[in-house]
Write a protein that holds these residues in place. Structure first.
Motif, short mmCIF file in Angstrom:
data_model
loop_
_atom_site.label_atom_id
_atom_site.label_comp_id
_atom_site.label_asym_id
_atom_site.label_seq_id
_atom_site.Cartn_x
_atom_site.Cartn_y
_atom_site.Cartn_z
N ALA A 1 -1.05 -4.51 10.75
CA ALA A 1 -2.43 -4.78 11.16
C ALA A 1 -3.36 -3.64 10.77
O ALA A 1 -4.46 -3.86 10.25
N ASP A 2 -2.91 -2.40 10.98
CA ASP A 2 -3.72 -1.23 10.63
C ASP A 2 -3.90 -1.12 9.12
O ASP A 2 -5.01 -0.85 8.63
N PHE A 3 -2.80 -1.32 8.38
CA PHE A 3 -2.89 -1.27 6.91
C PHE A 3 -3.84 -2.34 6.37
O PHE A 3 -4.65 -2.08 5.49
N THR A 4 -3.71 -3.55 6.92
CA THR A 4 -4.54 -4.67 6.47
C THR A 4 -6.02 -4.36 6.68
O THR A 4 -6.86 -4.64 5.81
N THR A 5 -6.34 -3.77 7.83
CA THR A 5 -7.74 -3.41 8.12
C THR A 5 -8.26 -2.37 7.13
O THR A 5 -9.37 -2.52 6.57
N SER A 6 -7.47 -1.33 6.88
CA SER A 6 -7.92 -0.25 5.99
C SER A 6 -8.02 -0.71 4.54
O SER A 6 -9.00 -0.38 3.84
N ILE A 7 -7.03 -1.48 4.08
CA ILE A 7 -7.07 -2.01 2.72
C ILE A 7 -8.26 -2.94 2.55
O ILE A 7 -8.97 -2.91 1.53
N GLY A 8 -8.50 -3.79 3.55
CA GLY A 8 -9.64 -4.70 3.50
C GLY A 8 -10.96 -3.97 3.44
O GLY A 8 -11.90 -4.39 2.76
N GLU A 9 -11.04 -2.84 4.15
CA GLU A 9 -12.28 -2.06 4.17
C GLU A 9 -12.51 -1.40 2.80
O GLU A 9 -13.64 -1.38 2.31
N ILE A 10 -11.45 -0.88 2.19
CA ILE A 10 -11.60 -0.30 0.85
C ILE A 10 -12.03 -1.37 -0.15
O ILE A 10 -12.89 -1.14 -1.00
N GLU A 11 -11.46 -2.57 -0.02
CA GLU A 11 -11.81 -3.67 -0.91
C GLU A 11 -13.28 -4.07 -0.71
O GLU A 11 -13.99 -4.35 -1.69
N ARG A 12 -13.73 -4.10 0.54
CA ARG A 12 -15.12 -4.43 0.81
C ARG A 12 -16.05 -3.41 0.17
O ARG A 12 -17.09 -3.77 -0.43
N LEU A 13 -15.69 -2.14 0.29
CA LEU A 13 -16.51 -1.08 -0.30
C LEU A 13 -16.49 -1.17 -1.83
O LEU A 13 -17.51 -0.90 -2.48
N LEU A 14 -15.36 -1.55 -2.39
CA LEU A 14 -15.26 -1.72 -3.84
C LEU A 14 -16.23 -2.79 -4.34
O LEU A 14 -16.82 -2.66 -5.42
N GLN A 15 -16.40 -3.82 -3.56
CA GLN A 15 -17.31 -4.91 -3.94
C GLN A 15 -18.78 -4.48 -3.85
O GLN A 15 -19.67 -5.16 -4.38
#
Length: 288
Positions: free
Chosen positions: A155-169
């Motif tokens: 759950a923690d990894f998914t949140t952090s990876i998702g946030e990096i992906e959002r910032l990448l966009q």
């Protein structure tokens, strides 16, 4: 599914007149470190116990405590009467020699080395099988604990990876802006020099800087690493080290983005990406 290296498992049972308890705790470690505390009766089984733990838990610092206690209250303890008598005679002789009145030496003698001896009975094959079952049960319990902790890690990894992906966009919206900023900066510099501008040469120089600032490859590679991280999380077995290596690759691409940013808002995005990556790195250290 991912597992945490942190865990706890316990099992106990009875064999004839004794209660046997197996207790295990696990913490994060780079390798497999097993610390055993066993009764003397089971010392000869230390190697197979270590192998069982290492095979089941794969990685981590594991403390295993096995205890036995008598159910009927009859402790297997004997007194070495010959040694106790020898202690008594010597203490009595010493008391007379130094002029002390003989006193009750028994209490002191019982504390002397090797006076009290524990009778270690030979472990039968049936008893070892029972102990082995308890170890396997404790290992099963600690594995279940690790799996539950692993869900939190995912759950923690998914949140952090998702946030990096959002910032990448968010990156593309600043790419055109920073090119305009560079173009304006170059023109102002030339105006200060009061030089006549060759527009063709100017555009060539601008293209050169644009190519140096291009982050298309970094964005593509970063997205690939993020997807690979997600896929790896879904695999079974020990994935912690692999996730650590992927995290390093993510970090390289983020750093390159930062070195090519040339824009305040884009730098802020890179800083936020790094913040989320640090959270991932911390959690990876506790991942099996």
């Amino acid at each position: 599914m991912l597992q945490s290296m942190t865990g706890y498992g316990k099992a106990f049972g009875t064999f004839f007149n004794k209660k046997i308890t197996v207790e295990m705790r696990a913490l994060n470690s780079k390798g497999t470190d097993v610390y055993l505390k066993l009764p003397g009766t089971y010392k000869s089984y230390e190697l197979p116990i270590r192998k069982m733990i290492g095979k089941a838990l794969e990685r981590g610092k594991v403390e295993c405590l096995i205890t036995e206690e008598s159910i009927d209250g009859n402790a297997k303890v004997s007194i070495n009467q010959e040694l106790a008598s020898a202690y008594y005679q010597q203490m009595k002789t010493l008391a007379v020699k130094v002029g002390e009145e003989p006193s009750d030496f028994v209490t002191a003698i019982m504390r002397m080395p090797d006076v009290l001896q524990t009778k270690e009975s030979e472990v039968s094959e049936e008893e070892w099988q029972e102990v082995e079952k308890l170890i396997q049960e404790a290992l099963k319990n600690i594995t279940q604990f690790r799996q539950e902790e692993g869900k939190s890690l995912v759950a923690d990894f998914t949140t952090s990876i998702g946030e990096i992906e959002r910032l990448l966009q968010e990156v593309p919206k600043f790419e055109e802006v920073r090119i305009d900023v560079i173009r304006e900066r170059m023109r102002k510099g030339l105006e200060k020099l009061q030089e006549k501008v060759d527009e063709n040469r100017f555009e060539q120089e601008l293209i050169y800087y644009i190519e140096k600032m291009d982050v298309s490859e970094e964005k593509t590679r970063l997205q690939h690493h993020l997807d690979y991280f997600r896929t790896t999380m879904e695999n079974d077995g020990a994935m912690g080290k692999k996730l650590g290596f992927i995290g390093q690759e993510i970090g390289r691409e983020i750093n390159t983005l930062g070195s090519k940013a040339y824009h305040a808002d884009l730098q802020k995005i890179v800083v936020e990406m790094k913040d989320n990556l640090e959270k991932i790195k911390e959690q990876v250290l506790n991942t099996l």
